[in-house]
Design a protein around this motif. Structure first.
Motif, mmCIF file in Angstrom:
data_model
loop_
_atom_site.group_PDB
_atom_site.id
_atom_site.type_symbol
_atom_site.label_atom_id
_atom_site.label_comp_id
_atom_site.label_asym_id
_atom_site.label_seq_id
_atom_site.Cartn_x
_atom_site.Cartn_y
_atom_site.Cartn_z
ATOM 1 N N TYR A 60 0.081 -22.667 3.596
ATOM 2 C CA TYR A 60 0.072 -21.231 3.326
ATOM 3 C C TYR A 60 1.474 -20.662 3.407
ATOM 4 N N ALA A 61 1.716 -19.640 2.596
ATOM 5 C CA ALA A 61 2.931 -18.864 2.738
ATOM 6 C C ALA A 61 2.858 -18.066 4.035
ATOM 7 N N ASP A 62 4.005 -17.848 4.657
ATOM 8 C CA ASP A 62 4.035 -17.106 5.913
ATOM 9 C C ASP A 62 3.435 -15.709 5.757
ATOM 10 N N SER A 63 3.595 -15.127 4.584
ATOM 11 C CA SER A 63 3.147 -13.753 4.362
ATOM 12 C C SER A 63 1.631 -13.603 4.398
ATOM 13 N N VAL A 64 0.897 -14.713 4.234
ATOM 14 C CA VAL A 64 -0.561 -14.629 4.194
ATOM 15 C C VAL A 64 -1.225 -15.470 5.273
ATOM 16 N N ASP A 90 0.044 -6.851 -0.885
ATOM 17 C CA ASP A 90 -0.684 -7.938 -1.532
ATOM 18 C C ASP A 90 -1.029 -7.633 -2.987
ATOM 19 N N THR A 91 -0.732 -6.424 -3.431
ATOM 20 C CA THR A 91 -1.021 -6.040 -4.806
ATOM 21 C C THR A 91 -0.241 -6.909 -5.783
ATOM 22 N N ALA A 92 -0.964 -7.566 -6.682
ATOM 23 C CA ALA A 92 -0.354 -8.481 -7.647
ATOM 24 C C ALA A 92 -1.438 -9.053 -8.551
ATOM 25 N N ALA A 93 -1.000 -9.746 -9.591
ATOM 26 C CA ALA A 93 -1.901 -10.596 -10.356
ATOM 27 C C ALA A 93 -1.943 -11.953 -9.670
ATOM 28 N N TYR A 94 -3.146 -12.465 -9.446
ATOM 29 C CA TYR A 94 -3.321 -13.734 -8.740
ATOM 30 C C TYR A 94 -3.735 -14.822 -9.718
ATOM 31 N N GLN A 120 -6.354 -9.405 -11.375
ATOM 32 C CA GLN A 120 -5.550 -8.367 -10.719
ATOM 33 C C GLN A 120 -6.184 -7.952 -9.396
ATOM 34 N N VAL A 121 -5.346 -7.876 -8.376
ATOM 35 C CA VAL A 121 -5.745 -7.343 -7.069
ATOM 36 C C VAL A 121 -4.853 -6.151 -6.768
ATOM 37 N N THR A 122 -5.473 -5.008 -6.513
ATOM 38 C CA THR A 122 -4.741 -3.804 -6.182
ATOM 39 C C THR A 122 -5.248 -3.280 -4.849
ATOM 40 N N VAL A 123 -4.322 -3.097 -3.907
ATOM 41 C CA VAL A 123 -4.678 -2.637 -2.569
ATOM 42 C C VAL A 123 -4.036 -1.269 -2.355
ATOM 43 N N SER A 124 -4.854 -0.265 -2.142
ATOM 44 C CA SER A 124 -4.349 1.092 -1.928
ATOM 45 C C SER A 124 -4.172 1.351 -0.431
ATOM 46 N N SER A 125 -3.218 2.213 -0.122
ATOM 47 C CA SER A 125 -2.937 2.528 1.296
ATOM 48 C C SER A 125 -3.795 3.677 1.786
#
Length: 125
Positions: A60-64, A90-94, A120-125
């Motif tokens: 895994y990447a450290d960020s996840v 984490d918002t990005a195309a996966y 597409q994954v979009t995470v709103s704050s």
């Protein structure tokens, strides 16, 4: 020839969970190392997680790390990415990716021969 198709993306609020799926067709999956990458606008494609061909090793990447889990269902020919505690970052195309055997450099997109079209994954704050 392996064909990959991702699904499961969407718009969620911070803290929520999503599970991405990557359905594979062709000679899959026990001989292929599988991985998830993501790409945000104007950024390079970023490694997220990899599952070895044997299924015995994950990276895994450290960020996840601690939030995301990669897994595979051989009977269903499907790769999964369980994403918990999602953050706006984490918002990005996966994308899911595959390569026969092992990846020379598991974090390098060029190590993988087969790619899906992305979800597409979009995470709103």
């Amino acid at each position: 020839q392996v064909q990959l198709a991702e699904s499961g993306g969407g718009l969620v609020q911070a803290g929520a969970s999503l599970r991405l799926s990557c359905a594979a067709s062709g000679p899959f999956p026990s001989s292929y190392a599988m991985a998830w990458f993501r790409q945000a606008p104007e950024k390079e494609r970023e490694f997220i997680a990899q599952l070895s061909a044997s299924g015995s090793r994950t990276t895994y990447a450290d960020s996840v790390k601690g939030r995301f889990t990669i897994s595979r269902d051989n009977a269903e020919n499907t790769l999964y990415l369980q994403m918990n505690s999602l953050e706006p970052e984490d918002t990005a195309a996966y994308y899911c990716a595959a390569t026969f055997g092992f990846a020379r450099n598991k974090e390098d997109p060029q190590s993988y021969n087969y790619w899906g079209q992305g979800t597409q994954v979009t995470v709103s704050s």
